[in-house]
Structure formats: structure tokens, C-alpha cells
Design a protein around this motif. Structure first.
Motif, mmCIF file in Angstrom:
data_model
loop_
_atom_site.group_PDB
_atom_site.id
_atom_site.type_symbol
_atom_site.label_atom_id
_atom_site.label_comp_id
_atom_site.label_asym_id
_atom_site.label_seq_id
_atom_site.Cartn_x
_atom_site.Cartn_y
_atom_site.Cartn_z
ATOM 1 N N LYS A 34 0.818 -1.211 0.000
ATOM 2 C CA LYS A 34 0.000 0.000 0.000
ATOM 3 C C LYS A 34 0.853 1.262 0.000
ATOM 4 C CE LYS A 34 -0.496 0.454 5.035
ATOM 5 N NZ LYS A 34 -1.443 0.479 6.155
ATOM 6 N N THR A 35 0.184 2.376 -0.264
ATOM 7 C CA THR A 35 0.811 3.698 -0.219
ATOM 8 C C THR A 35 -0.072 4.614 0.616
ATOM 9 O OG1 THR A 35 1.904 3.449 -2.358
ATOM 10 C CG2 THR A 35 1.533 5.700 -1.575
ATOM 11 N N PHE A 36 0.578 5.446 1.407
ATOM 12 C CA PHE A 36 -0.135 6.387 2.273
ATOM 13 C C PHE A 36 0.303 7.797 1.920
ATOM 14 C CE2 PHE A 36 -0.348 8.861 6.267
ATOM 15 C CZ PHE A 36 -1.695 8.702 6.584
ATOM 16 N N ILE A 38 -0.377 12.007 2.850
ATOM 17 C CA ILE A 38 -0.984 12.955 3.787
ATOM 18 C C ILE A 38 -0.561 14.372 3.416
ATOM 19 C CG2 ILE A 38 0.890 12.630 5.474
ATOM 20 C CD1 ILE A 38 -1.288 13.048 7.680
ATOM 21 N N LEU A 104 -5.808 12.811 4.058
ATOM 22 C CA LEU A 104 -5.000 11.629 3.797
ATOM 23 C C LEU A 104 -5.763 10.560 3.031
ATOM 24 C CD1 LEU A 104 -5.970 9.367 6.268
ATOM 25 C CD2 LEU A 104 -5.079 11.304 7.555
ATOM 26 N N THR A 106 -5.231 6.120 1.799
ATOM 27 C CA THR A 106 -4.479 4.868 1.731
ATOM 28 C C THR A 106 -4.982 4.107 0.522
ATOM 29 O OG1 THR A 106 -4.317 4.767 4.144
ATOM 30 C CG2 THR A 106 -3.840 2.746 2.938
ATOM 31 N N THR A 108 -3.821 0.842 -2.650
ATOM 32 C CA THR A 108 -2.875 -0.153 -3.166
ATOM 33 C C THR A 108 -2.735 -0.065 -4.681
ATOM 34 O OG1 THR A 108 -4.657 -1.787 -3.291
ATOM 35 C CG2 THR A 108 -3.321 -1.763 -1.271
ATOM 36 N N GLY A 206 5.401 4.717 0.580
ATOM 37 C CA GLY A 206 4.899 3.422 0.145
ATOM 38 C C GLY A 206 5.517 2.967 -1.152
ATOM 39 N N SER A 373 5.124 1.192 10.309
ATOM 40 C CA SER A 373 3.833 1.752 9.889
ATOM 41 C C SER A 373 4.042 2.976 9.015
ATOM 42 C CB SER A 373 3.006 2.132 11.113
ATOM 43 O OG SER A 373 1.932 2.991 10.760
ATOM 44 N N GLU A 375 1.739 4.986 8.123
ATOM 45 C CA GLU A 375 0.937 6.059 8.708
ATOM 46 C C GLU A 375 1.710 6.771 9.817
ATOM 47 O OE1 GLU A 375 -1.907 3.068 6.947
ATOM 48 O OE2 GLU A 375 -0.055 3.003 8.114
ATOM 49 N N ASN A 379 2.735 10.682 9.398
ATOM 50 C CA ASN A 379 2.133 11.583 10.386
ATOM 51 C C ASN A 379 3.175 12.229 11.279
ATOM 52 O OD1 ASN A 379 -0.876 11.896 10.519
ATOM 53 N ND2 ASN A 379 -0.809 9.673 10.415
#
Length: 430
Positions: A34-36, A38, A104, A106, A108, A206, A373, A375, A379
Motif C-alpha cells: 500500500k501507499t499512504f 498525507i 490523507l 491509503t 494499493t 509506500g 507503519s 501512517e 504523520n
């Protein structure tokens, strides 16, 4: 594009400041599915008084407007942005804190389109009188919901007992009355002042290719026009170092009382790494004594003063800081008294080199696990960046701490005039 290499952690972050001032950070984790992403503005609930861009006079906007603005940005004239992300297979969200507002997602897949959507919707506001009025009812319900939660009331009640004037004492969402005062023009004033790219940070972590992602972001920003703006002028009231109230309480329909002790932290001289060290030391000391393996926790538990609801936390930020500890208790007065005694006794409680070495190893282990993580990284990197600290410098700072640092910190930490007790008491039928 600059590459920041952290050899100790075997990590690289790519950084670039766009021509419009937006700071972009990319962390490539190809092993992640996955990619996050923000997108954060350095603007939160405490920023109520400021000089709007293009104006000469200071204004004070209604309480809760930063949170209200967060809600409204998702609503466009013809659609809800959450649906845009859903169509792209992404999960989107947002939050407002005392000092920041963040948007933000999340995902894939379709990462480039999701990043584009994130940038475009935040940088294209649409507010109408009708939609603003409608939102007031929705947020009023949210406020009332939190007002019915004893844990939330005890948390903010403790802050309100510590702070007399500073807007940190105001619920992030505002009050039912304050949000009724918000207008479309107020939202645009806040947006134009605080949502300029030069006051914002984008972090994407990610399964991405940094060069391609940075090219995409650069192209996206080049297509948009943003006027250069001066530094934002924010204003906060003078606040005493002493607490507003040594004791305060409310009654609620609870079966067990809550007793919380708050320490009003003095952050006036803390910047950058000094602020980080204070945050680390207070957290480690509280954990050593008050976690479930700590001596103070065991003493309180054996005396039947606490149960599993007992908790503690420290928050240090620009302009304010506090430590809060407590929980449910059948003997709230006695718990508050013992907690205050324990905090005052910290000056006499000397932590040995062996214990402190163990404390550091525990803190390092927690930090290293958290780095798994995306996230957390995104963050916290953004949070620390706004405070002038690099997240990936946290590890060497922990390693550098000594028992002398602990002794020096504790010596100036706990003062009676900076301690407040707040209780949530059960309602009686009298």
C-alpha cells in the motif's frame, strides 16, 4: 530533488520545495503493498486570532472553524470528494488537531491518480451559504456526541482547568453556539491565509518511484497559480505559567468517578531538539513509574485506587504543553492526592544507570516497531517537521540521553502551581 540518507535506519527520504513553497517528502517502500499520502497545513484549532492575508488588522474567528473547514473541503459544488477516492479504490480521511489539519488516503493501486485527487480537492475550495448552514447541524450533533462521553469531557476538562485564556482550552470542534457564527466568508478568510502551499507539507510513503512521483507533483503544482504571501501573523493571549484552577469538577451519569491530574508544561523556551528531548524524557519517566510494570502503578493498584482505565500522556507543541494522568476510581480524592504526591516525589526518586539504560532500550524498541507503519512515519515526520525536528533524528537523540538529563529535567518539571485536578463525579438523586 534532494535525497536525505539516514544510514543508521537504512532509510532515504526525498525532499523538494516547489516554486510555490509547498514542501514535499517522499519515502519509497517498494516492499509495501500500500501507499499512504498525507497533505497537512500548519493550521489548527488554536489559530483563532491572526492577520488575514492582504489585510492589516487582526481578526478573531469563531471557535471550531479549523475543524469546520476540514469538513467543508470534502464537499464540492457537484460532488462529495470521498466518492472520488472510493472510485479510485482508496480510503480517505482527515483530522484536525490543536495545531494541524491533515487530509490523507491509503491505497494499493492508482496511486498517481489518488495523489492528484488529494492535491486538487484540498487546493480547490468551494463554500456556499447553504452548504455551510447544513454543516452546522451535522457538526453540532458531533459536538453533542462528544459532550456525552466521560473520557472526552475529563480530557478537555483537565485542559480547561489548566489554561485560562489560551485557545487550547477550547474543544477542537468548537461549541454548538460558536459554530453557528461561522460564515462562508470566514471559511474563505481562513483558507486563503492558512492553506497557501508555503504553509503546507505533502508526504507520500509506500510503493512509489520517487522521481516519477516528484515529477507528477511538480507538474500538478505548476498548473496552479498561487500569489506569494508574507509570513502568517498569528496571535495568542498571554497565559500564566500557573494553572487556571487548582481543582474543578463536573457531574455526569457515570457509575464510577474519574480523577485526572494535569501538569501545565512550560514550553516557552523549548524549540526544536530541546522540545523533542522534553517530550522523550517526560514520556520515559511516566512510563517507568506509571505503566503497568511501574512501581507507582503497582502501589496505586494495590491500594484499590485505579483499574485498567488508568492512563497518562504528554503533549508538547508550539505555544502549549500538558501532561495528564488518571482514570476511573472509587476513591477519586485519594487518587488525586496520591498522584500529586508521587509527581512531587520524582525529584527524590533517582533512576539508576541500569534502569535508564533499560528505559532507553524500551523506547528505542517502540520507536523502531512504529517505523513499520507508513501512517506513523508520514504523520510523525510531518508533525516533527513543523516543530523543526527530523523524525529520523529521534533515534540518535534517544541514544544521547543520560541520567543527568533526567535529573535536570525532573528538577524543573513538577511545581505545585502548575498542577490541576479535574474530576467527573457521578450524579446523585439529591
Amino acid at each position: 530533488m534532494e535525497e536525505l540518507v539516514y544510514e543508521q535506519l537504512n532509510e532515504s527520504v526525498y525532499r523538494e520545495t516547489m516554486d510555490n513553497g509547498l514542501q514535499v517528502f517522499l519515502l519509497s517502500k517498494p516492499e509495501m503493498a500500500k501507499t499512504f499520502g498525507i497533505f497537512t497545513t500548519n493550521y489548527g484549532s488554536i489559530d483563532q486570532t491572526f492577520t488575514p492575508i492582504g489585510k492589516n488588522e487582526e481578526v478573531t474567528v469563531p471557535e471550531g472553524i479549523a475543524h469546520f473547514l476540514e469538513h467543508k473541503l470534502f464537499e464540492k459544488e457537484d460532488r462529495d470528494v470521498f466518492q472520488d477516492f472510493t472510485k479510485l479504490g482508496a480510503s480517505a480521511n482527515a483530522f484536525t488537531s490543536f495545531t494541524k489539519t491533515a487530509y490523507l488516503f491509503t491505497a494499493t493501486s492508482q496511486i498517481e491518480k489518488n495523489v492528484e485527487t488529494l492535491l486538487d480537492f484540498v487546493q480547490d475550495p468551494y463554500f456556499s451559504k447553504e452548504s455551510v448552514d447544513k454543516e452546522k447541524g451535522i457538526i453540532a450533533q458531533e459536538i453533542r456526541m462528544y459532550d456525552d462521553q466521560p473520557d472526552w469531557r475529563s480530557f478537555f476538562g483537565t485542559i480547561q482547568s489548566m489554561y485560562e485564556k489560551h485557545p487550547v482550552k477550547v474543544d477542537i470542534a468548537g461549541t454548538v453556539d460558536s459554530i453557528q457564527e461561522i460564515t462562508k466568508d470566514d471559511l474563505y478568510t481562513c483558507y486563503e491565509t492558512f492553506y497557501h502551499p508555503s504553509n503546507m507539507v505533502l508526504f507520500v510513503a509506500g510503493n512509489i518511484k520517487p522521481e516519477e512521483m516528484m515529477d507528477q507533483i511538480r507538474t500538478n503544482q505548476t498548473k496552479k497559480e498561487f500569489k506569494e504571501i508574507p509570513d502568517i501573523q498569528r496571535s495568542y493571549p498571554e497565559e500564566s505559567k500557573a494553572v487556571a484552577k487548582a481543582e474543578d469538577s463536573i457531574t455526569m451519569p457515570v457509575t464510577t468517578a474519574k480523577a485526572m491530574v494535569g501538569v501545565k508544561e512550560d514550553v516557552s523556551s523549548l524549540k526544536g531538539e530541546d522540545l523533542l528531548c522534553a517530550e522523550l524524557l517526560s514520556g520515559m519517566i511516566l512510563d517507568f513509574y506509571f505503566s503497568k510494570s511501574g512501581a507507582f502503578y503497582e502501589e496505586l493498584y494495590q491500594a484499590d485506587l485505579i483499574d485498567d482505565s488508568f492512563q497518562f500522556e504528554t503533549e508538547l507543541d508550539r505555544q502549549f504543553g500538558f501532561t495528564i494522568l488518571g482514570g476511573d476510581s472509587r476513591k477519586p480524592d485519594e487518587l488525586a492526592k496520591r498522584l500529586k504526591e508521587m509527581l512531587h516525589s520524582l525529584k527524590e526518586q533517582k533512576i539508576s544507570e541500569e534502569d535508564f539504560s533499560r528505559m532507553k532500550r524500551k523506547k528505542i524498541g517502540q520507536f523502531m516497531r512504529a517505523l513499520n507503519s507508513l501512517e506513523f512515519i508520514a504523520n510523525q515526520f510531518t508533525h516533527y517537521h513543523t516543530l523543526g525536528v527530523d523524525l529520523f533524528d529521534v533515534l540518535p537523540v534517544i541514544e544521547s540521553l543520560t541520567t543527568s538529563d533526567v535529573d535536570q529535567y525532573v528538577e524543573h518539571w513538577i511545581k505545585e502551581e502548575r498542577i490541576s485536578v479535574f474530576q467527573v463525579k457521578p450524579q446523585t438523586n439529591e
